[in-house]
Design an enzyme around this catalytic site. Structure first.
Site, PDB file in Angstrom:
ATOM      1  N   LYS A  17       0.827  -1.221   0.000  1.00  0.00           N
ATOM      2  CA  LYS A  17       0.000   0.000   0.000  1.00  0.00           C
ATOM      3  C   LYS A  17       0.859   1.268   0.000  1.00  0.00           C
ATOM      4  CE  LYS A  17      -4.124  -2.028   2.066  1.00  0.00           C
ATOM      5  NZ  LYS A  17      -3.696  -3.333   2.611  1.00  0.00           N
TER       6      LYS A  17
HETATM    7  P1  5BU Z   1      -8.877 -11.081   6.346  1.00  0.00           P
HETATM    8  O1  5BU Z   1      -8.164 -11.836   7.377  1.00  0.00           O
HETATM    9  O2  5BU Z   1      -9.520 -11.976   5.268  1.00  0.00           O
HETATM   10  O3  5BU Z   1      -9.862 -10.073   6.927  1.00  0.00           O
HETATM   11  O4  5BU Z   1      -7.700 -10.276   5.622  1.00  0.00           O
HETATM   12  C1  5BU Z   1      -7.939  -9.384   4.583  1.00  0.00           C
HETATM   13  C2  5BU Z   1      -6.628  -8.871   4.005  1.00  0.00           C
HETATM   14  O5  5BU Z   1      -6.912  -7.960   2.951  1.00  0.00           O
HETATM   15  C3  5BU Z   1      -5.737  -8.131   4.974  1.00  0.00           C
HETATM   16  O6  5BU Z   1      -4.416  -8.433   4.616  1.00  0.00           O
HETATM   17  C4  5BU Z   1      -5.962  -6.670   4.722  1.00  0.00           C
HETATM   18  O7  5BU Z   1      -4.779  -5.923   4.879  1.00  0.00           O
HETATM   19  C5  5BU Z   1      -6.374  -6.673   3.266  1.00  0.00           C
HETATM   20  N1  5BU Z   1      -7.392  -5.665   2.934  1.00  0.00           N
HETATM   21  C6  5BU Z   1      -8.676  -5.660   3.434  1.00  0.00           C
HETATM   22  O8  5BU Z   1      -9.059  -6.495   4.198  1.00  0.00           O
HETATM   23  N2  5BU Z   1      -9.559  -4.693   3.056  1.00  0.00           N
HETATM   24  C7  5BU Z   1      -9.218  -3.717   2.197  1.00  0.00           C
HETATM   25  O9  5BU Z   1     -10.042  -2.873   1.856  1.00  0.00           O
HETATM   26  C8  5BU Z   1      -7.875  -3.748   1.707  1.00  0.00           C
HETATM   27  C9  5BU Z   1      -7.010  -4.720   2.068  1.00  0.00           C
HETATM   28 BR1  5BU Z   1      -7.364  -2.470   0.541  1.00  0.00          BR
END
Ligand code: 5BU
Length: 466
Positions: free
Chosen positions: A293
Site C-alpha cells: 500500500k
Molecule cells: P482477512 O483476514 O480476510 O480479513 O484479511 C484481509 C486482508 O486484505 C488483509 O491483509 C488486509 O490488509 C487486506 N485488505 C482488506 O481487508 N480490506 C481492504 O479494503 C484492503 C485490504 Br485495501
C-alpha cells in the site's frame, strides 16, 4: 399531457437536443436516441418554460435549499431558486487549491434538507456523487428532480439508497408527443421504447474474451494463471513468523493462484525468506503479491519499493498502491525498473468508516485506465451484489478486480473489517477473492483453502460458463 411539457418536448426536438438514429454512448452501448441538453441555456424561452415546469414539480416537496448538478442543471436550479425564494447552494466540480477550499458554495445550516435538480437520469450513478457531496457537508438529501428520465430503472436505483426521484418528462412522453406530430416514425419509436425497457447493464464479457482483449503482459499473466490453475483465490498470509508462514503456504499453495504478503508483519525475516518464498511459488505455481500500500511521493516510494531490508521489487511482481499522492506515484514505483512489475490500485476499502468517497474512487479508476501498462487492476469492495456490480461496470474488461473482506463464516472481526460472502463478491464482478483469516486462522488451512477455492471457482464458472 400538460401544454408546457408538450411545448418543451417539441422545442427540444427543434433545437436538436433530442436526436433519434444510432449513437454510441460512453459506455460502448449503441442507443437509438440521444439527449443533450447543454445548449438549452441559449434559449431563454425554453428555460422559462422549464423553470415553470420544475416549479410545479417541486410544489409539494419539502426542502430548505436546492441545488443543480453542474453544468447543465445549475442555471436551471438558480432560476428556480429565485422563483421559489429558496436559497441555492452548489457543489464545485473540483475543490479549489487556494482560498477556502470549500466543496459546497452558498450558505446553509447543517441538518437542512437539500433538493437536487439534474437534467437527465440514465444510470443514476452521477446522482450518488452529488448526494454524497451534500451529505458530507451536513445537508440531508431526500429528493431528486430530473427534467428527463431516460433510464431503465433510475427511480429504483435511487430508491434503494433511500432517495425519491421525480421526473418532469419521461421517454414515453417524448414518443407520444413527437409521434403525434409525425416527427418520429413508429418503427424508431418502438426501438427507443425497447431500448429503455431493458437493463442498462453492459453485457459482461467472458473471462477468456477479456484475456484475448488484454495486452498488458503482467495482467495477462494473472489471467492466464487463474485459468491454468482453475483458481481465483488469493491467500492473504498475514502471519508473524516464518515457520507458520511457510507451513501454511505449503499446505494452501495448490489451491491458490496468488499469495498476498504483508512482509513487514514477519518478526523473524531473514535472508532465506525470499528464496524460500520463490521456491514455493515455483513448486505450486502461484504468483507473489506484496500488499505494501504505497502512498508517498514518487521519489520516496521508489526507494521503499526497491531498497531497504525487504527489496520488495526484487521478488513481488505485484504491489498495492494508494493514489492519494497522485499519478506520479506510478512513475516512482514502476519507472526504470529492471524487471516488469505492476500495481493494484486501492479503489474502495472494506474497513468500516474508511474515508474513500465515490469521487475519489472515480478518480482512481480514471488514472488506472490511463496506465494499463503498470496497473493490472483494483482492490475494491461493496455493500452488496448490486453495489459491486455498479462498481465493476466502471472497470475496463482488461483490468482485474480483487476483493478482500471475504469470509464464508463470519461477518466482521470486531476491528472494523466488514465481510462479504464469496458468492456475492464473485457474482458482483470480482475476478478473485482475497482471503486471510478465513483460511489462516483455521485448524486445517489446506482444507479451508480448498473450500474457499471451490466456492470462488464455482461462482466464477457460473458467470463465465467456462
Ligand atoms: P482477512 O483476514 O480476510 O480479513 O484479511 C484481509 C486482508 O486484505 C488483509 O491483509 C488486509 O490488509 C487486506 N485488505 C482488506 O481487508 N480490506 C481492504 O479494503 C484492503 C485490504 Br485495501
Amino acid at each position: 399531457m400538460e401544454n408546457g411539457k408538450r411545448t418543451l418536448i417539441l422545442d427540444l426536438h427543434r433545437i436538436g437536443a433530442l436526436k433519434f438514429g444510432e449513437f454510441k454512448l460512453k459506455s460502448g452501448v449503441t442507443s437509438p436516441f440521444y439527449i443533450d441538453l447543454r445548449s438549452i441555456v441559449s434559449y431563454p424561452e425554453i428555460i422559462r418554460n422549464i423553470v415553470q415546469l420544475l416549479k410545479t414539480t417541486l410544489a409539494n416537496k419539502q426542502f430548505d435549499v436546492l441545488t443543480g448538478i453542474p453544468y447543465t442543471a445549475l442555471p436551471l436550479a438558480a432560476q428556480v431558486s429565485v422563483e421559489l425564494d429558496t436559497p441555492l447552494v452548489y457543489q464545485r466540480k473540483e475543490v479549489k487549491a487556494y482560498g477556502t477550499g470549500k466543496l459546497i458554495e452558498g450558505h446553509f445550516e447543517p441538518g437542512q434538507t437539500c433538493l437536487i435538480i439534474d437534467d437527465l437520469i440514465t444510470t443514476g450513478e452521477s446522482k450518488f456523487e452529488a448526494a454524497e457531496g451534500m451529505e458530507r457537508a451536513g445537508l440531508k438529501v431526500t429528493d431528486f428532480v430530473c427534467l428527463i428520465d431516460r433510464s431503465y430503472n433510475g427511480s429504483e436505483i435511487l430508491a434503494n439508497k433511500g432517495y425519491t426521484l421525480t421526473a418532469v418528462i419521461t421517454v414515453e412522453d417524448m414518443l407520444t408527443v413527437l409521434g403525434g406530430e409525425q416527427l418520429l416514425d413508429d418503427t424508431l419509436a418502438q426501438k427507443v421504447r425497447e431500448f429503455v425497457n431493458q437493463p442498462v447493464e453492459k453485457p459482461q464479457l467472458k473471462f477468456t474474451d477479456r484475456l484475448a482483449a488484454t495486452t498488458a503482459p503482467l495482467t495477462r499473466k494473472l489471467m492466464e494463471t487463474i485459468l491454468r490453475k482453475r483458481s481465483n483465490l488469493v491467500l492473504s498470509l498475514d502471519v508473524e513468523d516464518t515457520a507458520t508462514f511457510f507451513d501454511i503456504l505449503d499446505q494452501a499453495g495448490p489451491e491458490i493462484f496468488m499469495v498476498k504478503t504483508h512482509v513487514d508483519i514477519i518478526k523473524d525475516f531473514r535472508g532465506d525468506f525470499v528464496p524460500r518464498l520463490k521456491a514455493l511459488a515455483e513448486k505450486h505455481d502461484f504468483i507473489i503479491f506484496e500488499d505494501r500500500k504505497y502512498a508517498d511521493i514518487g521519489s520516496t516510494v521508489r526507494k521503499q519499493f526497491r531498497s531497504g531490508v525487504y527489496k520488495i521489487a526484487d521478488w513481488a511482481e505485484y504491489v498495492t498502491v494508494h493514489m492519494i499522492a497522485g499519478e506520479a506515484i506510478l512513475d516512482g514505483l514502476f519507472g526504470d525498473l529492471e524487471r516488469p512489475r505492476s500495481g493494484f490500485l486501492l479503489a474502495r476499502m472494506s474497513a468500516k468508516g474508511n474515508l474513500i468517497s465515490e469521487t475519489y474512487t472515480r478518480q482512481v479508476l480514471e488514472i488506472g485506465k490511463r496506465r494499463k501498462e503498470c496497473v493490472s487492476g483494483y482492490i475494491g469492495h461493496g455493500h452488496d451484489v448490486e453495489d459491486i456490480k455498479r462498481f465493476r461496470n466502471k472497470i475496463p474488461p482488461d483490468q482485474l478486480l480483487l476483493m478482500p473482506g471475504v469470509n464464508l463464516d463470519s461477518q466482521g472481526d470486531g476491528l472494523g473489517q466488514q465481510y462479504l460472502t464469496v458468492e456475492d463478491a464473485i457474482t458482483g464482478g470480482a475476478d478473485a477473492i482475497i482471503v486471510g483469516r478465513g483460511i489462516i486462522a483455521s485448524e486445517d488451512p489446506g482444507a479451508e483453502a480448498k473450500r474457499y477455492r471451490a466456492a470462488a471457482w464455482k461462482a466464477f464458472e457460473s458467470i463465465n460458463n467456462e
